[in-house]
Design a protein around this motif. Structure first.
Motif, PDB file in Angstrom:
ATOM      1  N   ASP A  40     -13.323   0.519   4.714  1.00  0.00           N
ATOM      2  CA  ASP A  40     -14.292   1.391   5.389  1.00  0.00           C
ATOM      3  C   ASP A  40     -13.931   1.549   6.866  1.00  0.00           C
ATOM      4  O   ASP A  40     -14.084   2.623   7.450  1.00  0.00           O
ATOM      5  CB  ASP A  40     -15.702   0.812   5.267  1.00  0.00           C
ATOM      6  N   LEU A  41     -13.439   0.454   7.479  1.00  0.00           N
ATOM      7  CA  LEU A  41     -13.062   0.500   8.899  1.00  0.00           C
ATOM      8  C   LEU A  41     -11.872   1.428   9.125  1.00  0.00           C
ATOM      9  O   LEU A  41     -11.817   2.135  10.131  1.00  0.00           O
ATOM     10  CB  LEU A  41     -12.739  -0.913   9.394  1.00  0.00           C
ATOM     11  N   ILE A  42     -10.912   1.410   8.192  1.00  0.00           N
ATOM     12  CA  ILE A  42      -9.740   2.291   8.310  1.00  0.00           C
ATOM     13  C   ILE A  42     -10.185   3.757   8.341  1.00  0.00           C
ATOM     14  O   ILE A  42      -9.760   4.552   9.177  1.00  0.00           O
ATOM     15  CB  ILE A  42      -8.753   2.044   7.145  1.00  0.00           C
ATOM     16  N   THR A  43     -11.103   4.091   7.406  1.00  0.00           N
ATOM     17  CA  THR A  43     -11.623   5.463   7.343  1.00  0.00           C
ATOM     18  C   THR A  43     -12.423   5.801   8.603  1.00  0.00           C
ATOM     19  O   THR A  43     -12.298   6.887   9.162  1.00  0.00           O
ATOM     20  CB  THR A  43     -12.530   5.625   6.110  1.00  0.00           C
ATOM     21  N   LEU A  44     -13.228   4.840   9.075  1.00  0.00           N
ATOM     22  CA  LEU A  44     -14.070   5.064  10.248  1.00  0.00           C
ATOM     23  C   LEU A  44     -13.217   5.281  11.508  1.00  0.00           C
ATOM     24  O   LEU A  44     -13.537   6.132  12.339  1.00  0.00           O
ATOM     25  CB  LEU A  44     -15.006   3.871  10.446  1.00  0.00           C
TER      26      LEU A  44
END
Length: 235
Positions: free
Chosen positions: A186-190
Motif C-alpha cells: 500500500d505504501l508503494i502505491t501511496l
C-alpha cells in the motif's frame, strides 16, 4: 568395525530383529556384515535411521533406491533455490539501473526546462517596449508634481516577489506516505500517488527500491514502528 557395530546397534533398536545382531567383542566382521546386509532390505524410507548408519550400510553393499531419489530431489531443490536467488538479484540490479536512469532523465529534463525558462525571462517582450514608450510619453505630458510623488507612485506599483515553490521530491512522498502508514504494498502505491499528484511521474519500481532502502535505516534510528504488518513513522 566400529561403524558396523554402531549401525548394528541402531538396527537392533529400530527394527528389533530376533535374534538381534551381535556386537560382542571378538565378533567376526564377515558375520556382522552379512547380517546387516540381510536386515538392510527391511529398512524403509520412513524409518528414522541416521545418515551415518545408512551410509555405513551402503558402503558394504546395501542399496536404498529411495535414498538416492531423495538426494536427487534435494539437490534439484537446492539448484532451483539458487536459480531463484540469482534471478532476484538480477531483478534488483535491473530495478536499480532503471531507477538511476529515471532520476537522471528527470533531472536532465528539469535542467532543460529551467534553462529554457531563464532564457525566456531574459528576452525582451515585443509589446512591452512599445507600451513603455507610450507610457513615458504620457507621463512626460503630465505635470510633474514633485520627485517625492513620482517615487511614491513607483513604490506603489512594485509588487513583492513571490517565493519559488520548492520541488516535491520522491523522498518527500516517502515521508508523507510513512506518516500516514500502511502495509508495504500500500505504501508503494501511496508514494507513487503522492509523487504523481505533486507533478512527478509514477515509477512503482523506484518507489519499491526507495522504500526497501529506507525502512531498515528508519527502524534502526527508532523512527519507524511496525504493527500488524503495517509501517508508520514514530512522531
Amino acid at each position: 568395525m566400529k561403524n558396523l557395530k554402531a549401525a548394528a546397534k541402531e538396527i537392533n533398536e529400530i527394527l528389533k530383529p530376533e535374534p538381534p545382531v551381535s556386537i560382542k567383542v571378538g565378533i567376526n566382521k564377515a558375520d556382522i556384515t552379512g547380517e546387516l546386509l540381510e536386515l538392510s532390505e527391511e529398512i524403509e524410507s520412513g524409518d528414522s535411521f541416521s545418515d551415518e548408519t545408512l551410509s555405513t550400510l551402503e558402503s558394504i553393499g546395501a542399496k536404498f533406491d529411495w535414498r538416492k531419489a531423495k538426494k536427487a530431489k534435494e539437490e534439484e531443490e537446492e539448484e532451483e533455490e539458487e536459480e531463484e536467488e540469482e534471478e532476484e538479484i538480477e531483478e534488483e540490479e535491473e530495478e536499480e539501473e532503471e531507477e538511476d536512469t529515471a532520476e537522471k532523465t528527470e533531472e536532465k529534463a528539469e535542467g532543460k526546462a529551467k534553462e529554457k525558462a531563464e532564457k525566456e525571462d531574459k528576452k525582451p517582450k515585443a509589446g512591452a517596449k512599445e507600451k513603455d514608450k507610450k507610457k513615458t510619453t504620457k507621463e512626460d505630458k503630465k505635470p510633474k508634481a514633485t520627485v517625492e510623488t513620482k517615487d511614491d507612485t513607483k513604490s506603489a506599483k512594485k509588487e513583492p516577489k513571490k517565493d519559488k515553490k520548492p520541488r516535491y521530491s520522491r523522498g518527500a512522498a516517502l515521508i508523507d506516505a510513512l506518516s500516514k502508514g500502511g502495509a508495504r504494498e500500500d505504501l508503494i502505491t501511496l508514494i507513487d500517488d503522492l509523487y504523481e499528484k505533486n507533478g512527478g511521474q509514477r515509477n512503482a519500481n523506484g518507489a519499491k527500491v526507495m522504500l526497501d532502502i529506507h525502512i531498515p535505516v528508519l527502524k534502526l534510528a527508532g523512527c519507524l514502528e511496525e504493527k500488524n504488518g503495517k509501517l508508520k513513522l514514530v512522531k
